[in-house]
Design a protein around this motif. Sequence first.
Motif: not given
Length: 103
Positions: A11-22
């Motif tokens: 629960k410590e991270k909230l990341l948005m998927l996109g073209s900057n990572g996989i």
Amino acid sequence: MSEVYIRSQNKEKLLMLGSNGILRYYKEIGSNDNHMICFETKSEMYDLGKYESRARCLAILDEIQSKCGMYLKLEGGAALIRGGMDVQPAVFNIPKVYEMPKK
């Protein structure tokens, strides 16, 4: 791709998927039980969750893939109020959140 937010297992991270990572499966070298799903960019790698097997990690990646393809669809139809305009069919791409499972 539609916006999909991934909440880490701890629960410590909230990341948005996109073209900057996989997202990818990762197994720690020299360890039989550290199967992980990681979010990897050109410069960093974030651990999103640890699971008991490679198969479980791949099943979670399948769930995330399914979440990425979800849309809100409006079929359209006749107006509910007399004299109103008919409702046109539409598809909405709404942001989605996937919370990494504990197990």
